[in-house]
Design an enzyme around this catalytic site. Structure first.
Site, PDB file in Angstrom:
ATOM      1  CG  MET A  18      -8.278   7.218   2.751  1.00  0.00           C
ATOM      2  SD  MET A  18      -7.336   7.224   4.286  1.00  0.00           S
ATOM      3  CE  MET A  18      -6.662   5.569   4.245  1.00  0.00           C
ATOM      4  CG  HIS A  23      -3.957  -1.464  -1.726  1.00  0.00           C
ATOM      5  ND1 HIS A  23      -5.064  -2.180  -2.122  1.00  0.00           N
ATOM      6  CD2 HIS A  23      -4.359  -0.700  -0.685  1.00  0.00           C
ATOM      7  CE1 HIS A  23      -6.085  -1.873  -1.337  1.00  0.00           C
ATOM      8  NE2 HIS A  23      -5.688  -0.968  -0.456  1.00  0.00           N
ATOM      9  CG  MET A  83     -11.307   3.433   2.062  1.00  0.00           C
ATOM     10  SD  MET A  83      -9.759   3.337   2.991  1.00  0.00           S
ATOM     11  CE  MET A  83      -8.609   3.441   1.646  1.00  0.00           C
ATOM     12  N   GLY A  98       1.012  -2.278   4.101  1.00  0.00           N
ATOM     13  CA  GLY A  98       1.550  -0.921   4.075  1.00  0.00           C
ATOM     14  C   GLY A  98       2.708  -0.786   5.020  1.00  0.00           C
ATOM     15  CB  SER A 114      -0.904   0.013   1.226  1.00  0.00           C
ATOM     16  OG  SER A 114      -1.450   1.307   1.359  1.00  0.00           O
ATOM     17  CG  MET A 159     -11.912  -2.693   4.808  1.00  0.00           C
ATOM     18  SD  MET A 159     -10.369  -2.338   3.951  1.00  0.00           S
ATOM     19  CE  MET A 159      -9.347  -1.686   5.275  1.00  0.00           C
ATOM     20  CG  ASP A 219      -6.455  -2.888   2.899  1.00  0.00           C
ATOM     21  OD1 ASP A 219      -5.372  -2.676   3.471  1.00  0.00           O
ATOM     22  OD2 ASP A 219      -7.072  -2.007   2.261  1.00  0.00           O
ATOM     23  N   GLY A 220      -5.193  -4.567   5.907  1.00  0.00           N
ATOM     24  CA  GLY A 220      -5.091  -3.958   7.234  1.00  0.00           C
ATOM     25  C   GLY A 220      -4.389  -4.846   8.234  1.00  0.00           C
ATOM     26  N   GLY A 221      -3.274  -4.376   8.757  1.00  0.00           N
ATOM     27  CA  GLY A 221      -2.570  -5.114   9.799  1.00  0.00           C
ATOM     28  C   GLY A 221      -1.914  -6.402   9.338  1.00  0.00           C
ATOM     29  N   GLY A 243      -9.056   3.844   7.086  1.00  0.00           N
ATOM     30  CA  GLY A 243      -8.735   5.238   7.372  1.00  0.00           C
ATOM     31  C   GLY A 243      -7.265   5.473   7.663  1.00  0.00           C
ATOM     32  CG  PHE A 244      -5.972   6.250  10.433  1.00  0.00           C
ATOM     33  CD1 PHE A 244      -5.433   7.527  10.292  1.00  0.00           C
ATOM     34  CD2 PHE A 244      -7.296   6.112  10.827  1.00  0.00           C
ATOM     35  CE1 PHE A 244      -6.211   8.648  10.555  1.00  0.00           C
ATOM     36  CE2 PHE A 244      -8.082   7.237  11.083  1.00  0.00           C
ATOM     37  CZ  PHE A 244      -7.537   8.501  10.953  1.00  0.00           C
ATOM     38  N   GLY A 245      -3.093   3.613   8.114  1.00  0.00           N
ATOM     39  CA  GLY A 245      -2.163   2.496   8.077  1.00  0.00           C
ATOM     40  C   GLY A 245      -1.698   2.179   9.494  1.00  0.00           C
ATOM     41  CG  HIS A 298      -9.347   0.373  -0.611  1.00  0.00           C
ATOM     42  ND1 HIS A 298      -8.765   0.106   0.614  1.00  0.00           N
ATOM     43  CD2 HIS A 298     -10.686   0.415  -0.384  1.00  0.00           C
ATOM     44  CE1 HIS A 298      -9.711  -0.005   1.536  1.00  0.00           C
ATOM     45  NE2 HIS A 298     -10.885   0.185   0.958  1.00  0.00           N
ATOM     46  CG  ASP A 350      -5.131   2.430   0.812  1.00  0.00           C
ATOM     47  OD1 ASP A 350      -6.122   1.683   0.709  1.00  0.00           O
ATOM     48  OD2 ASP A 350      -4.006   2.030   1.178  1.00  0.00           O
TER      49      ASP A 350
HETATM   50  C1  DX5 Z   1      -6.480   1.380   5.527  1.00  0.00           C
HETATM   51  C2  DX5 Z   1      -6.043   1.146   4.107  1.00  0.00           C
HETATM   52  C3  DX5 Z   1      -4.949   0.161   3.997  1.00  0.00           C
HETATM   53  C4  DX5 Z   1      -3.692   0.549   4.720  1.00  0.00           C
HETATM   54  C5  DX5 Z   1      -3.067  -0.720   5.206  1.00  0.00           C
HETATM   55  O1  DX5 Z   1      -7.613   2.163   5.517  1.00  0.00           O
HETATM   56  O2  DX5 Z   1      -7.122   0.651   3.333  1.00  0.00           O
HETATM   57  O3  DX5 Z   1      -4.687  -0.224   2.667  1.00  0.00           O
HETATM   58  O4  DX5 Z   1      -2.778   1.254   3.931  1.00  0.00           O
HETATM   59  O5  DX5 Z   1      -2.010  -0.381   6.011  1.00  0.00           O
HETATM   60  P1  DX5 Z   1      -1.310  -1.411   6.997  1.00  0.00           P
HETATM   61  O6  DX5 Z   1      -0.827  -2.557   6.183  1.00  0.00           O
HETATM   62  O7  DX5 Z   1      -0.236  -0.574   7.583  1.00  0.00           O
HETATM   63  O8  DX5 Z   1      -2.360  -1.828   8.005  1.00  0.00           O
HETATM   64 ZN    ZN Z   2      -6.630  -0.209   1.313  1.00  0.00          ZN
END
Ligand code: DX5
Ligand code: ZN
Length: 216
Positions: free
Chosen positions: A38, A34, A69, A198, A9, A138, A176-178, A143-145, A67, A36
């Site tokens: 927002m 990827h 959002m 990410g 990401s 998700m 996607d996420g964590g 919203g956040f990495g 993606h 993102d």
């Molecule tokens: C979160 C994004 C993700 C984010 C993932 O809203 O959709 O794509 O960048 O980041 P990590 O891998 O750090 O959780």
């Molecule tokens: Zn994403």
């Protein structure tokens, strides 16, 4: 499309050195990029829009996975495809006319994905699964990495797989996420085809090596 794909990401890239980071991903074993987007309304954060998307397309040699959002994504999907998106995913929660939006993406020649927030059940996809190329689950609240992975995602992957098989769908499952080197193998085993990462990639000492490790 084959599976066990990694989609770093760009949200966690260094925007002051975006070209350098994209070139690193071009050289790496990453499969997709990827992206993102927002809007500060669907999610409580603002990332970037078309000018940055243009810059990404200019340097990227890999499949571009966008993606969205944002609220009312139907207003912008065509422009993202014009700017180089190979796949556009829209949130189930953001689309009043999801079927129409998915078909607008496909009619424009791109692949279409649907995204579920952590609290949205997989069964909501029953009447759209046959029309999509990808389901994005998700595993954090968008919203956040850099957030912590939500564990019930494993169960949602299994439910999505069942739904895909019972509808003879060819949709891929993306998570996607964590995602990190600790949970990636288990996620692939559970049935994920594509993992977004990410923070795990960009905060690591050797991002190219981390991408390799995520595939093991
Ligand atoms: C979160 C994004 C993700 C984010 C993932 O809203 O959709 O794509 O960048 O980041 P990590 O891998 O750090 O959780
Ligand atoms: Zn994403």
């Amino acid at each position: 499309m084959k599976n066990k794909l990694i989609a770093p990401s760009l949200l966690s890239a260094d925007f002051g050195n975006l070209q350098r980071d994209i070139e690193m991903l071009n050289r790496s074993q990453a499969d997709w990029l990827h992206v993102d987007v927002m809007d500060g309304r669907f999610v409580p954060n603002i990332s970037f829009g078309f000018p940055v998307m243009k810059a990404i397309q200019k340097h990227a040699e890999k499949f571009i996975d966008v993606h969205l959002m944002i609220v009312e994504p139907e207003k912008y999907v065509e422009e993202f495809i014009d700017e180089g998106a190979d796949l556009v995913s829209v949130h189930y929660e953001a689309c009043t006319h999801l079927h129409r939006t998915i078909h607008r993406i496909r009619d424009k020649g791109a692949k279409a994905g649907v995204v579920l927030n952590p609290a949205t059940p997989v069964l909501m996809l029953e009447d759209i699964i046959a029309d999509v190329d990808l389901v994005l689950l998700m595993s954090v609240n968008p919203g956040f990495g850099g957030q912590k992975f939500i564990e019930n995602t494993y169960r949602k992957i299994a439910e999505t797989k069942d739904l895909i098989l019972s509808n003879n769908s060819t949709a891929l499952i993306e998570v996607d996420g964590g995602v990190n080197t600790q949970n990636a193998a288990r996620l692939f085993e559970a049935g994920a085809d594509v993992l977004v990462a990410g923070n795990a990639v960009f905060a690591s000492e050797n991002p190219e090596k981390t991408i390799e490790l995520l595939k093991l």
